[in-house]
Design a protein around this motif. Structure first.
Motif, PDB file in Angstrom:
ATOM      1  N   LYS A  42       0.833  -1.206   0.000  1.00  0.00           N
ATOM      2  CA  LYS A  42       0.000   0.000   0.000  1.00  0.00           C
ATOM      3  C   LYS A  42       0.866   1.254   0.000  1.00  0.00           C
ATOM      4  O   LYS A  42       0.606   2.206  -0.742  1.00  0.00           O
ATOM      5  N   GLU A  43       1.905   1.230   0.840  1.00  0.00           N
ATOM      6  CA  GLU A  43       2.826   2.385   0.914  1.00  0.00           C
ATOM      7  C   GLU A  43       3.506   2.613  -0.437  1.00  0.00           C
ATOM      8  O   GLU A  43       3.649   3.752  -0.894  1.00  0.00           O
ATOM      9  N   ILE A  44       3.945   1.499  -1.068  1.00  0.00           N
ATOM     10  CA  ILE A  44       4.619   1.604  -2.377  1.00  0.00           C
ATOM     11  C   ILE A  44       3.671   2.200  -3.420  1.00  0.00           C
ATOM     12  O   ILE A  44       4.058   3.064  -4.212  1.00  0.00           O
ATOM     13  N   LEU A  45       2.395   1.735  -3.405  1.00  0.00           N
ATOM     14  CA  LEU A  45       1.418   2.275  -4.349  1.00  0.00           C
ATOM     15  C   LEU A  45       1.216   3.776  -4.132  1.00  0.00           C
ATOM     16  O   LEU A  45       1.171   4.554  -5.092  1.00  0.00           O
ATOM     17  N   LYS A  46       1.112   4.166  -2.862  1.00  0.00           N
ATOM     18  CA  LYS A  46       0.954   5.594  -2.560  1.00  0.00           C
ATOM     19  C   LYS A  46       2.153   6.387  -3.063  1.00  0.00           C
ATOM     20  O   LYS A  46       1.999   7.448  -3.683  1.00  0.00           O
ATOM     21  N   LEU A  47       3.363   5.850  -2.788  1.00  0.00           N
ATOM     22  CA  LEU A  47       4.574   6.541  -3.250  1.00  0.00           C
ATOM     23  C   LEU A  47       4.623   6.642  -4.771  1.00  0.00           C
ATOM     24  O   LEU A  47       4.997   7.684  -5.326  1.00  0.00           O
ATOM     25  N   GLU A  48       4.237   5.563  -5.452  1.00  0.00           N
ATOM     26  CA  GLU A  48       4.231   5.587  -6.918  1.00  0.00           C
ATOM     27  C   GLU A  48       3.250   6.642  -7.447  1.00  0.00           C
ATOM     28  O   GLU A  48       3.555   7.368  -8.395  1.00  0.00           O
ATOM     29  N   GLN A  49       2.055   6.692  -6.812  1.00  0.00           N
ATOM     30  CA  GLN A  49       1.072   7.697  -7.221  1.00  0.00           C
ATOM     31  C   GLN A  49       1.613   9.112  -6.995  1.00  0.00           C
ATOM     32  O   GLN A  49       1.463   9.996  -7.849  1.00  0.00           O
ATOM     33  N   GLU A  50       2.244   9.311  -5.831  1.00  0.00           N
ATOM     34  CA  GLU A  50       2.806  10.633  -5.531  1.00  0.00           C
ATOM     35  C   GLU A  50       3.920  10.993  -6.510  1.00  0.00           C
ATOM     36  O   GLU A  50       4.016  12.142  -6.975  1.00  0.00           O
ATOM     37  N   ILE A  51       4.751   9.984  -6.856  1.00  0.00           N
ATOM     38  CA  ILE A  51       5.841  10.227  -7.816  1.00  0.00           C
ATOM     39  C   ILE A  51       5.273  10.604  -9.182  1.00  0.00           C
ATOM     40  O   ILE A  51       5.742  11.549  -9.829  1.00  0.00           O
ATOM     41  N   SER A  52       4.237   9.865  -9.616  1.00  0.00           N
ATOM     42  CA  SER A  52       3.647  10.180 -10.930  1.00  0.00           C
ATOM     43  C   SER A  52       3.010  11.570 -10.904  1.00  0.00           C
ATOM     44  O   SER A  52       3.124  12.333 -11.884  1.00  0.00           O
ATOM     45  N   LYS A  53       2.361  11.917  -9.793  1.00  0.00           N
ATOM     46  CA  LYS A  53       1.776  13.262  -9.674  1.00  0.00           C
ATOM     47  C   LYS A  53       2.865  14.327  -9.747  1.00  0.00           C
ATOM     48  O   LYS A  53       2.736  15.331 -10.462  1.00  0.00           O
ATOM     49  N   SER A  54       3.940  14.088  -8.997  1.00  0.00           N
ATOM     50  CA  SER A  54       5.025  15.080  -8.985  1.00  0.00           C
ATOM     51  C   SER A  54       5.682  15.186 -10.361  1.00  0.00           C
ATOM     52  O   SER A  54       6.061  16.274 -10.808  1.00  0.00           O
ATOM     53  N   GLN A  55       5.795  14.044 -11.082  1.00  0.00           N
ATOM     54  CA  GLN A  55       6.360  14.091 -12.437  1.00  0.00           C
ATOM     55  C   GLN A  55       5.473  14.909 -13.373  1.00  0.00           C
ATOM     56  O   GLN A  55       5.955  15.711 -14.168  1.00  0.00           O
ATOM     57  N   CYS A  56       4.152  14.677 -13.233  1.00  0.00           N
ATOM     58  CA  CYS A  56       3.212  15.458 -14.057  1.00  0.00           C
ATOM     59  C   CYS A  56       3.320  16.951 -13.738  1.00  0.00           C
ATOM     60  O   CYS A  56       3.331  17.796 -14.646  1.00  0.00           O
ATOM     61  N   GLN A  57       3.400  17.234 -12.432  1.00  0.00           N
ATOM     62  CA  GLN A  57       3.534  18.643 -12.034  1.00  0.00           C
ATOM     63  C   GLN A  57       4.832  19.237 -12.560  1.00  0.00           C
ATOM     64  O   GLN A  57       4.867  20.389 -13.022  1.00  0.00           O
ATOM     65  N   ASN A  58       5.909  18.446 -12.501  1.00  0.00           N
ATOM     66  CA  ASN A  58       7.196  18.924 -13.015  1.00  0.00           C
ATOM     67  C   ASN A  58       7.120  19.207 -14.515  1.00  0.00           C
ATOM     68  O   ASN A  58       7.662  20.203 -14.998  1.00  0.00           O
ATOM     69  N   LEU A  59       6.438  18.285 -15.246  1.00  0.00           N
ATOM     70  CA  LEU A  59       6.282  18.494 -16.684  1.00  0.00           C
ATOM     71  C   LEU A  59       5.502  19.779 -16.958  1.00  0.00           C
ATOM     72  O   LEU A  59       5.864  20.578 -17.837  1.00  0.00           O
ATOM     73  N   GLU A  60       4.416  19.943 -16.198  1.00  0.00           N
ATOM     74  CA  GLU A  60       3.620  21.161 -16.392  1.00  0.00           C
ATOM     75  C   GLU A  60       4.437  22.407 -16.050  1.00  0.00           C
ATOM     76  O   GLU A  60       4.369  23.424 -16.754  1.00  0.00           O
ATOM     77  N   LEU A  61       5.217  22.310 -14.967  1.00  0.00           N
ATOM     78  CA  LEU A  61       6.043  23.453 -14.582  1.00  0.00           C
ATOM     79  C   LEU A  61       7.081  23.771 -15.653  1.00  0.00           C
ATOM     80  O   LEU A  61       7.309  24.944 -15.995  1.00  0.00           O
ATOM     81  N   THR A  62       7.717  22.724 -16.187  1.00  0.00           N
ATOM     82  CA  THR A  62       8.712  22.973 -17.242  1.00  0.00           C
ATOM     83  C   THR A  62       8.042  23.553 -18.481  1.00  0.00           C
ATOM     84  O   THR A  62       8.587  24.431 -19.141  1.00  0.00           O
ATOM     85  N   LYS A  63       6.811  23.020 -18.792  1.00  0.00           N
ATOM     86  CA  LYS A  63       6.062  23.563 -19.924  1.00  0.00           C
ATOM     87  C   LYS A  63       5.770  25.039 -19.699  1.00  0.00           C
ATOM     88  O   LYS A  63       5.997  25.888 -20.561  1.00  0.00           O
ATOM     89  N   ARG A  64       5.244  25.327 -18.512  1.00  0.00           N
ATOM     90  CA  ARG A  64       4.875  26.706 -18.189  1.00  0.00           C
ATOM     91  C   ARG A  64       6.096  27.619 -18.194  1.00  0.00           C
ATOM     92  O   ARG A  64       6.048  28.746 -18.680  1.00  0.00           O
ATOM     93  N   SER A  65       7.177  27.070 -17.602  1.00  0.00           N
ATOM     94  CA  SER A  65       8.386  27.908 -17.552  1.00  0.00           C
ATOM     95  C   SER A  65       8.899  28.201 -18.959  1.00  0.00           C
ATOM     96  O   SER A  65       9.311  29.325 -19.281  1.00  0.00           O
ATOM     97  N   SER A  66       8.851  27.183 -19.851  1.00  0.00           N
ATOM     98  CA  SER A  66       9.296  27.428 -21.234  1.00  0.00           C
ATOM     99  C   SER A  66       8.346  28.387 -21.938  1.00  0.00           C
ATOM    100  O   SER A  66       8.786  29.264 -22.701  1.00  0.00           O
ATOM    101  N   GLU A  67       7.027  28.226 -21.665  1.00  0.00           N
ATOM    102  CA  GLU A  67       6.055  29.153 -22.250  1.00  0.00           C
ATOM    103  C   GLU A  67       6.288  30.576 -21.729  1.00  0.00           C
ATOM    104  O   GLU A  67       6.236  31.556 -22.491  1.00  0.00           O
ATOM    105  N   LEU A  68       6.539  30.649 -20.421  1.00  0.00           N
ATOM    106  CA  LEU A  68       6.791  31.970 -19.826  1.00  0.00           C
ATOM    107  C   LEU A  68       8.051  32.614 -20.430  1.00  0.00           C
ATOM    108  O   LEU A  68       8.063  33.826 -20.728  1.00  0.00           O
ATOM    109  N   LYS A  69       9.074  31.800 -20.615  1.00  0.00           N
ATOM    110  CA  LYS A  69      10.309  32.322 -21.218  1.00  0.00           C
ATOM    111  C   LYS A  69      10.045  32.835 -22.638  1.00  0.00           C
ATOM    112  O   LYS A  69      10.543  33.898 -23.056  1.00  0.00           O
ATOM    113  N   PHE A  70       9.264  32.036 -23.384  1.00  0.00           N
ATOM    114  CA  PHE A  70       8.926  32.428 -24.758  1.00  0.00           C
ATOM    115  C   PHE A  70       8.160  33.758 -24.760  1.00  0.00           C
ATOM    116  O   PHE A  70       8.453  34.667 -25.549  1.00  0.00           O
ATOM    117  N   ILE A  71       7.165  33.846 -23.854  1.00  0.00           N
ATOM    118  CA  ILE A  71       6.364  35.077 -23.769  1.00  0.00           C
ATOM    119  C   ILE A  71       7.243  36.255 -23.370  1.00  0.00           C
ATOM    120  O   ILE A  71       7.131  37.363 -23.942  1.00  0.00           O
TER     121      ILE A  71
END
Length: 196
Positions: free
Chosen positions: A119-148
């Motif tokens: 159960k703990e491993i599943l929770k950690l995996e979910q949290e890792i995937s969430k954080s990866q998605c957030q990181n991707l969005e942040l990098t996307k936003r940061s690149s968009e912000l840089k472009f703007i």
């Protein structure tokens, strides 16, 4: 029959009569006992044989009793040994069953821990995937912000600070960029027409 009247060899004599009393009887008794050729009556001989048989039977019975007693003692010792072996086996069985029970308890605890870990491993995996998605969005936003930001800087470099004292809005920059691109496209078409 009286055993006091027996001779040294073990034979039994007849009882004295009433006339045989006192010293006379005593002398006759001694002489009778010392004589070697004593004739026994048939009744006495039978009784002697019966006594011998009885003593033999008693000796046999005593021997049997002794052998029975020895057998009983041997069986008792064997029983004691068997009882000791049984007690040892019962003790071993008890130890083995306690170990087995402890192993079962430990296995149950391990299984519970295993489930909790999963159960703990599943929770950690979910949290890792969430954080990866957030990181991707942040990098996307940061690149968009840089472009703007770079677009805005480019826009500001072409215009003076007097025209735009504050940074322009994105809408204004987009309009300006569209106008430049459309003008470039018109110039390119003219150039192509001239070369033909």
């Amino acid at each position: 029959m009286n055993y006091k009247d027996a001779d040294p060899e073990g034979s039994v004599c007849s009882q004295p009569t009433a006339s045989q009393t006192g010293e006379n009887f005593h002398q006759k008794k001694v002489t009778f006992a010392r004589s070697k050729h004593v004739t026994k009556c048939q009744n006495c001989q039978l009784q002697d044989l019966q006594l011998k048989k009885l003593t033999e039977q008693i000796q046999n019975i005593e021997e049997l009793l002794i052998s029975f007693q020895q057998q009983i003692e041997e069986r008792n010792q064997e029983n004691k040994k068997q009882n000791q072996k049984q007690e040892e086996l019962l003790l071993e069985l008890q130890i083995i069953s306690e170990k087995h029970l402890q192993e079962l308890i430990n296995n149950g605890i391990l299984q519970k821990q295993n489930i909790e870990f999963r159960k703990e491993i599943l929770k950690l995996e979910q949290e890792i995937s969430k954080s990866q998605c957030q990181n991707l969005e942040l990098t996307k936003r940061s690149s968009e912000l840089k472009f703007i930001e770079s677009l805005i800087q480019m826009f500001m470099s072409f215009h003076s600070k007097v025209q735009f004292p504050a940074p322009p809005q994105l809408k204004q920059v987009w309009k300006w960029l569209k106008q430049i691109v459309s003008e470039y496209a018109i110039l390119k078409q003219k150039e192509l027409l001239l070369h033909k």
